[in-house]
Design a protein around this motif. Structure first.
Motif, PDB file in Angstrom:
ATOM      1  N   VAL A  56       6.576  -8.938  -5.243  1.00 28.64           N
ATOM      2  CA  VAL A  56       7.196  -9.546  -4.062  1.00 28.64           C
ATOM      3  C   VAL A  56       8.699  -9.743  -4.263  1.00 28.64           C
ATOM      4  O   VAL A  56       9.489  -9.540  -3.333  1.00 28.64           O
ATOM      5  CB  VAL A  56       6.509 -10.890  -3.730  1.00 28.64           C
ATOM      6  CG1 VAL A  56       7.234 -11.594  -2.591  1.00 28.64           C
ATOM      7  CG2 VAL A  56       5.051 -10.659  -3.352  1.00 28.64           C
ATOM      8  N   GLU A  57       9.111 -10.124  -5.460  1.00 25.68           N
ATOM      9  CA  GLU A  57      10.540 -10.317  -5.721  1.00 25.68           C
ATOM     10  C   GLU A  57      11.304  -9.009  -5.580  1.00 25.68           C
ATOM     11  O   GLU A  57      12.427  -8.978  -5.056  1.00 25.68           O
ATOM     12  CB  GLU A  57      10.743 -10.908  -7.117  1.00 25.68           C
ATOM     13  CG  GLU A  57      10.254 -12.348  -7.258  1.00 25.68           C
ATOM     14  CD  GLU A  57      10.538 -12.919  -8.631  1.00 25.68           C
ATOM     15  OE1 GLU A  57      11.109 -12.185  -9.471  1.00 25.68           O
ATOM     16  OE2 GLU A  57      10.195 -14.088  -8.866  1.00 25.68           O
TER      17      GLU A  57
ATOM     18  N   HIS B  85      11.758  -8.319  -1.899  1.00 25.94           N
ATOM     19  CA  HIS B  85      12.780  -9.185  -1.302  1.00 25.94           C
ATOM     20  C   HIS B  85      14.191  -8.751  -1.710  1.00 25.94           C
ATOM     21  O   HIS B  85      15.126  -8.830  -0.908  1.00 25.94           O
ATOM     22  CB  HIS B  85      12.530 -10.636  -1.702  1.00 25.94           C
ATOM     23  CG  HIS B  85      11.356 -11.236  -0.998  1.00 25.94           C
ATOM     24  ND1 HIS B  85      10.745 -12.409  -1.398  1.00 25.94           N
ATOM     25  CD2 HIS B  85      10.657 -10.826   0.094  1.00 25.94           C
ATOM     26  CE1 HIS B  85       9.739 -12.691  -0.590  1.00 25.94           C
ATOM     27  NE2 HIS B  85       9.663 -11.742   0.316  1.00 25.94           N
ATOM     28  N   ARG B  86      14.338  -8.277  -2.947  1.00 26.45           N
ATOM     29  CA  ARG B  86      15.657  -7.778  -3.377  1.00 26.45           C
ATOM     30  C   ARG B  86      16.067  -6.569  -2.544  1.00 26.45           C
ATOM     31  O   ARG B  86      17.235  -6.432  -2.157  1.00 26.45           O
ATOM     32  CB  ARG B  86      15.628  -7.415  -4.867  1.00 26.45           C
ATOM     33  CG  ARG B  86      15.674  -8.612  -5.805  1.00 26.45           C
ATOM     34  CD  ARG B  86      16.022  -8.181  -7.226  1.00 26.45           C
ATOM     35  NE  ARG B  86      15.018  -7.295  -7.797  1.00 26.45           N
ATOM     36  CZ  ARG B  86      13.964  -7.713  -8.490  1.00 26.45           C
ATOM     37  NH1 ARG B  86      13.775  -9.015  -8.694  1.00 26.45           N
ATOM     38  NH2 ARG B  86      13.100  -6.849  -8.990  1.00 26.45           N
TER      39      ARG B  86
ATOM     40  N   ALA C 248      15.065  -5.897   0.552  1.00 26.00           N
ATOM     41  CA  ALA C 248      15.373  -6.364   1.906  1.00 26.00           C
ATOM     42  C   ALA C 248      16.773  -6.966   1.971  1.00 26.00           C
ATOM     43  O   ALA C 248      17.537  -6.697   2.915  1.00 26.00           O
ATOM     44  CB  ALA C 248      14.328  -7.383   2.355  1.00 26.00           C
ATOM     45  N   GLU C 249      17.124  -7.751   0.974  1.00 29.94           N
ATOM     46  CA  GLU C 249      18.454  -8.359   0.947  1.00 29.94           C
ATOM     47  C   GLU C 249      19.534  -7.292   0.793  1.00 29.94           C
ATOM     48  O   GLU C 249      20.607  -7.386   1.400  1.00 29.94           O
ATOM     49  CB  GLU C 249      18.541  -9.374  -0.192  1.00 29.94           C
ATOM     50  CG  GLU C 249      17.803 -10.672   0.089  1.00 29.94           C
ATOM     51  CD  GLU C 249      18.341 -11.377   1.323  1.00 29.94           C
ATOM     52  OE1 GLU C 249      19.577 -11.476   1.463  1.00 29.94           O
ATOM     53  OE2 GLU C 249      17.525 -11.800   2.169  1.00 29.94           O
TER      54      GLU C 249
ATOM     55  N   ASN D  31       3.248  -5.966   2.522  1.00 28.36           N
ATOM     56  CA  ASN D  31       4.336  -6.852   2.097  1.00 28.36           C
ATOM     57  C   ASN D  31       5.704  -6.227   2.355  1.00 28.36           C
ATOM     58  O   ASN D  31       6.654  -6.924   2.737  1.00 28.36           O
ATOM     59  CB  ASN D  31       4.182  -7.203   0.616  1.00 28.36           C
ATOM     60  CG  ASN D  31       3.042  -8.167   0.356  1.00 28.36           C
ATOM     61  OD1 ASN D  31       2.623  -8.903   1.249  1.00 28.36           O
ATOM     62  ND2 ASN D  31       2.518  -8.165  -0.865  1.00 28.36           N
TER      63      ASN D  31
ATOM     64  N   ALA E   2       8.608  -7.676   5.025  1.00 27.13           N
ATOM     65  CA  ALA E   2       9.983  -7.954   4.606  1.00 27.13           C
ATOM     66  C   ALA E   2      11.009  -7.131   5.383  1.00 27.13           C
ATOM     67  O   ALA E   2      12.117  -7.615   5.659  1.00 27.13           O
ATOM     68  CB  ALA E   2      10.135  -7.684   3.108  1.00 27.13           C
TER      69      ALA E   2
END
Length: 252
Positions: A42-43, A46-47, A49-50, A95, A99
């Motif tokens: 998940v991390e 998210h990286r 997506a950012e 997931n 995101a």
């Protein structure tokens, strides 16, 4: 200018692939950039997506291609194969969608790589089939069905309940079923013209097929690229299962 984010779990292999692409197509050097992504982390998601939000501000095309398949001679217990395969091929993909979907621009195109190994009629239980394609089906209800498959696979009773004896195939059934739901949700805002389709790239000569595939990587990429570049406001395909650029009757 078009910007392509090339993703891979293994950074070394990903960078190597990008360099090979740039060597054969010099125009791609400025267009194609690598970013690490492990869809089971998940991390990591998210990286990514950012990074996309900060660097590009949004997303026009998303091709969900990451997947695994156990070899036929693998001695891993089938229940474990079912769980590991589902975590990558289905839950990891969901997931990623969760995101990245907020970053989709109007007229965005999403392609979920599925497979003919995941045709709906490979499930012998008619109730499960109907629940997968019901107008009221949700991503959560599809997840519940896949979790039930995993549970039954660990009990070695999945075939008794009408599930297929293929962890990969079941994960791809779930992916195609979710594609229908995703399009239904996108259609609630028709002016945005966001289109998602599932597709089978074919039996391609890659590591996944142990280099036994009959199609070339270029042939395997043809339908996904076609779906990723569909014209604005196209009527079909939308929320379909496609192969060789043709809509297949997945629900039969």
């Amino acid at each position: 200018m078009i910007s392509i984010c090339f993703l891979a779990r293994n950074e070394e292999l990903g960078l190597k692939a990008v360099k090979q692409l740039q060597a054969t197509n010099p125009d791609s050097e400025k267009k194609v950039k690598f970013h690490q992504l492990d869809i089971t982390n998940v991390e990591s998601i998210h990286r990514l997506a950012e990074h996309i939000k900060k660097t590009h501000g949004g997303l026009d095309i998303l091709i969900n291609n990451a997947a695994i398949a156990f070899k036929s001679n693998d001695v891993t217990p089938f229940g474990d194969q079912a769980e590991i395969t589902a975590q990558t091929n289905f839950f990891g993909t969901i997931n990623v969608c969760n995101a990245l979907f907020p970053l989709l621009r109007d007229h965005a195109r999403i392609v979920n790589l599925s497979s003919r190994a995941g045709m709906l009629d490979s499930i012998r239980n008619s109730e499960i089939r109907q629940n997968l394609i019901a107008p009221t089906a949700t991503i959560e209800s599809i997840s519940d069905i896949l979790n039930d498959f995993i549970k039954k696979a660990k009990q070695n009773s999945h075939q008794d309940d009408g599930y297929p004896n293929s962890a990969y195939g079941m994960s791809k059934i779930a992916i195609t079923a979710v594609t229908l739901i995703q399009q239904r949700i996108f259609d609630e805002k028709p002016n945005r013209d966001i289109v998602v389709n599932a597709c089978c790239p074919g039996y391609i000569n890659t590591d996944m097929t142990s280099r036994k595939g009959t199609g070339t990587p270029e042939q395997g990429a043809d339908t996904p690229v076609y779906l990723a570049t569909l014209d604005p406001n196209i009527k079909l395909p939308r929320g379909e299962f496609v192969a060789e650029r043709k809509i297949l009757k997945w629900k039969s």
